[in-house]
Enzyme design. Structure first.
Site, PDB file in Angstrom:
ATOM      1  N   ASN A   9      -3.734  -3.561   6.928  1.00  0.00           N
ATOM      2  CA  ASN A   9      -2.414  -3.732   6.828  1.00  0.00           C
ATOM      3  C   ASN A   9      -1.707  -2.411   6.621  1.00  0.00           C
ATOM      4  O   ASN A   9      -1.872  -1.823   5.728  1.00  0.00           O
ATOM      5  CB  ASN A   9      -2.257  -4.388   5.410  1.00  0.00           C
ATOM      6  CG  ASN A   9      -0.951  -4.610   4.846  1.00  0.00           C
ATOM      7  OD1 ASN A   9       0.114  -4.249   5.675  1.00  0.00           O
ATOM      8  ND2 ASN A   9      -0.525  -5.245   3.623  1.00  0.00           N
ATOM      9  N   LYS A  11       1.272  -1.625   6.094  1.00  0.00           N
ATOM     10  CA  LYS A  11       2.267  -1.632   5.256  1.00  0.00           C
ATOM     11  C   LYS A  11       3.692  -0.890   5.641  1.00  0.00           C
ATOM     12  O   LYS A  11       3.870  -0.905   6.984  1.00  0.00           O
ATOM     13  CB  LYS A  11       2.132  -0.982   3.693  1.00  0.00           C
ATOM     14  CG  LYS A  11       0.810  -1.860   3.327  1.00  0.00           C
ATOM     15  CD  LYS A  11       0.512  -1.350   1.706  1.00  0.00           C
ATOM     16  CE  LYS A  11      -0.839  -2.405   1.366  1.00  0.00           C
ATOM     17  NZ  LYS A  11      -1.058  -2.074  -0.062  1.00  0.00           N
ATOM     18  N   HIS A  95       1.877 -11.439  -0.104  1.00  0.00           N
ATOM     19  CA  HIS A  95       1.196 -10.212  -0.371  1.00  0.00           C
ATOM     20  C   HIS A  95       2.125  -9.580  -1.723  1.00  0.00           C
ATOM     21  O   HIS A  95       3.081  -9.977  -1.959  1.00  0.00           O
ATOM     22  CB  HIS A  95       1.495  -9.020   0.730  1.00  0.00           C
ATOM     23  CG  HIS A  95       0.719  -7.747   0.187  1.00  0.00           C
ATOM     24  ND1 HIS A  95       1.187  -6.875  -0.647  1.00  0.00           N
ATOM     25  CD2 HIS A  95      -0.261  -7.271   0.895  1.00  0.00           C
ATOM     26  CE1 HIS A  95       0.391  -5.784  -0.773  1.00  0.00           C
ATOM     27  NE2 HIS A  95      -0.714  -6.280   0.248  1.00  0.00           N
ATOM     28  N   GLU A 167      -6.211 -10.695  -3.529  1.00  0.00           N
ATOM     29  CA  GLU A 167      -6.274  -9.126  -3.458  1.00  0.00           C
ATOM     30  C   GLU A 167      -5.599  -8.838  -5.102  1.00  0.00           C
ATOM     31  O   GLU A 167      -4.397  -8.973  -5.501  1.00  0.00           O
ATOM     32  CB  GLU A 167      -5.061  -8.695  -2.655  1.00  0.00           C
ATOM     33  CG  GLU A 167      -5.433  -8.611  -1.357  1.00  0.00           C
ATOM     34  CD  GLU A 167      -4.503  -7.814  -0.367  1.00  0.00           C
ATOM     35  OE1 GLU A 167      -5.042  -6.986   0.226  1.00  0.00           O
ATOM     36  OE2 GLU A 167      -3.309  -7.690  -0.479  1.00  0.00           O
ATOM     37  N   GLY A 173      -4.124   0.004  -3.966  1.00  0.00           N
ATOM     38  CA  GLY A 173      -3.677   1.372  -3.703  1.00  0.00           C
ATOM     39  C   GLY A 173      -4.041   2.242  -5.028  1.00  0.00           C
ATOM     40  O   GLY A 173      -3.548   3.196  -5.375  1.00  0.00           O
TER      41      GLY A 173
HETATM   42  P1  13P Z   1      -5.170  -0.677  -0.449  1.00  0.00           P
HETATM   43  O1  13P Z   1      -6.683  -0.879   0.476  1.00  0.00           O
HETATM   44  O2  13P Z   1      -4.553   0.515  -0.260  1.00  0.00           O
HETATM   45  O3  13P Z   1      -5.641  -0.676  -2.003  1.00  0.00           O
HETATM   46  O4  13P Z   1      -4.335  -1.855  -0.275  1.00  0.00           O
HETATM   47  C1  13P Z   1      -4.849  -3.264  -0.282  1.00  0.00           C
HETATM   48  C2  13P Z   1      -3.801  -3.967   0.435  1.00  0.00           C
HETATM   49  O5  13P Z   1      -2.795  -4.371  -0.351  1.00  0.00           O
HETATM   50  C3  13P Z   1      -4.033  -4.607   1.611  1.00  0.00           C
HETATM   51  O6  13P Z   1      -2.975  -5.702   1.976  1.00  0.00           O
END
Ligand code: 13P
Length: 250
Positions: A9, A11, A95, A167, A173
């Site tokens: 992803n 983002k 998400h 998640e 993050g």
């Molecule tokens: P990170 O791998 O940066 O923690 O993000 C996970 C995420 O939100 C994937 O959709």
């Protein structure tokens, strides 16, 4: 047997040019992987670029969200048919960043999921608890609510092409991954719930991804858990070398 699915992803990262460069690298290191699926979710504006580079590859292209209508007065949204028209076949839905920053609730997320299914996209429904909810021992109640409401109206047949992503918000993050035991415990819970909502056969066939600080150095142990069928990767998916290592998990 559930086929592993490794998803990136991106983002709100990558210009179209960055996307071209990144997908070219990922295309190379995923060629020849026959026993797993790889999926990329670039920003909307790069969907076309990414799917055109991947036209003769098996990599799945996904949007990061999707509207429930085919077209209309929905400023800022993207429709399932628009995603399909540029080669996308899947959509991330619910998400935690959509839930928390943009206040999308379970009802809206469910509309998006049903829209994706109606127009033939593979929805990846994300669920996850906050740190406060985990510390208050509400994790399972929160996840159950998100799963039941998010999947409302989906049929057993729809579940054949629906993916769930767990998640935990506190792991996104932050560099703070759920331990393999924490993740496995939740994945087993989700599968049990799917068996209650649908039936055991369906629950056994649905892929449940883990997301939250998945990195090259923790992917192998996460993927070794019986109910973890893949990963939804954020930060590490933006670095070709890291993502290539992740999709080549052993
Ligand atoms: P990170 O791998 O940066 O923690 O993000 C996970 C995420 O939100 C994937 O959709």
């Amino acid at each position: 047997m559930r086929r592993p699915l490794l998803a990136g992803n991106w983002k709100m990262h990558t210009t179209v040019l960055d996307a071209y460069l990144l997908v070219a690298e990922i295309g190379k290191c995923s060629a020849g992987l026959k026993d797993r699926d790889v999926l990329l979710a670039p920003p909307y504006i790069a969907l076309h670029a990414v799917s055109s580079v991947l036209h003769d590859s098996d990599i799945i292209v996904a949007s990061q969200n999707v509207c429930w209508e085919e077209n209309g007065a929905f400023t800022g949204e993207i429709s399932p048919t628009m995603v399909k028209a540029v080669g996308g076949t899947a959509a991330i839905i619910g998400h935690s960043e959509r839930r928390q920053i943009f206040h999308e609730d379970d009802e809206m997320i469910n509309k998006r999921l049903r829209g994706a299914l109606k127009f033939g996209l593979m929805p990846i429904l994300c669920i996850g608890e906050t740190l406060e909810e985990r510390e208050g021992e509400n994790t399972f109640a929160i996840l159950e609510g998100q799963l039941r409401k998010g999947l409302a109206g989906a049929s057993s047949e729809d579940m054949g092409r629906t993916v769930i992503a767990y998640e935990p918000v506190w792991a996104i993050g932050t560099g703070k991954t759920a331990t393999k035991e924490q993740a496995q415990e939740v994945h087993a819970f989700i599968r049990k719930l799917l068996a209650e909502i649908f039936e055991k056969d369906i629950a056994d066939s649905v892929r449940i991804l883990y997301g939250g600080s998945v990195k090259p150095d923790n992917v192998d142990e996460l993927m070794a858990q019986p109910d973890i069928d893949g990963a939804l990767v954020g930060g590490a998916a933006l670095d070709a070398e890291s993502f290539c290592r992740i999709i080549n998990f052993t």
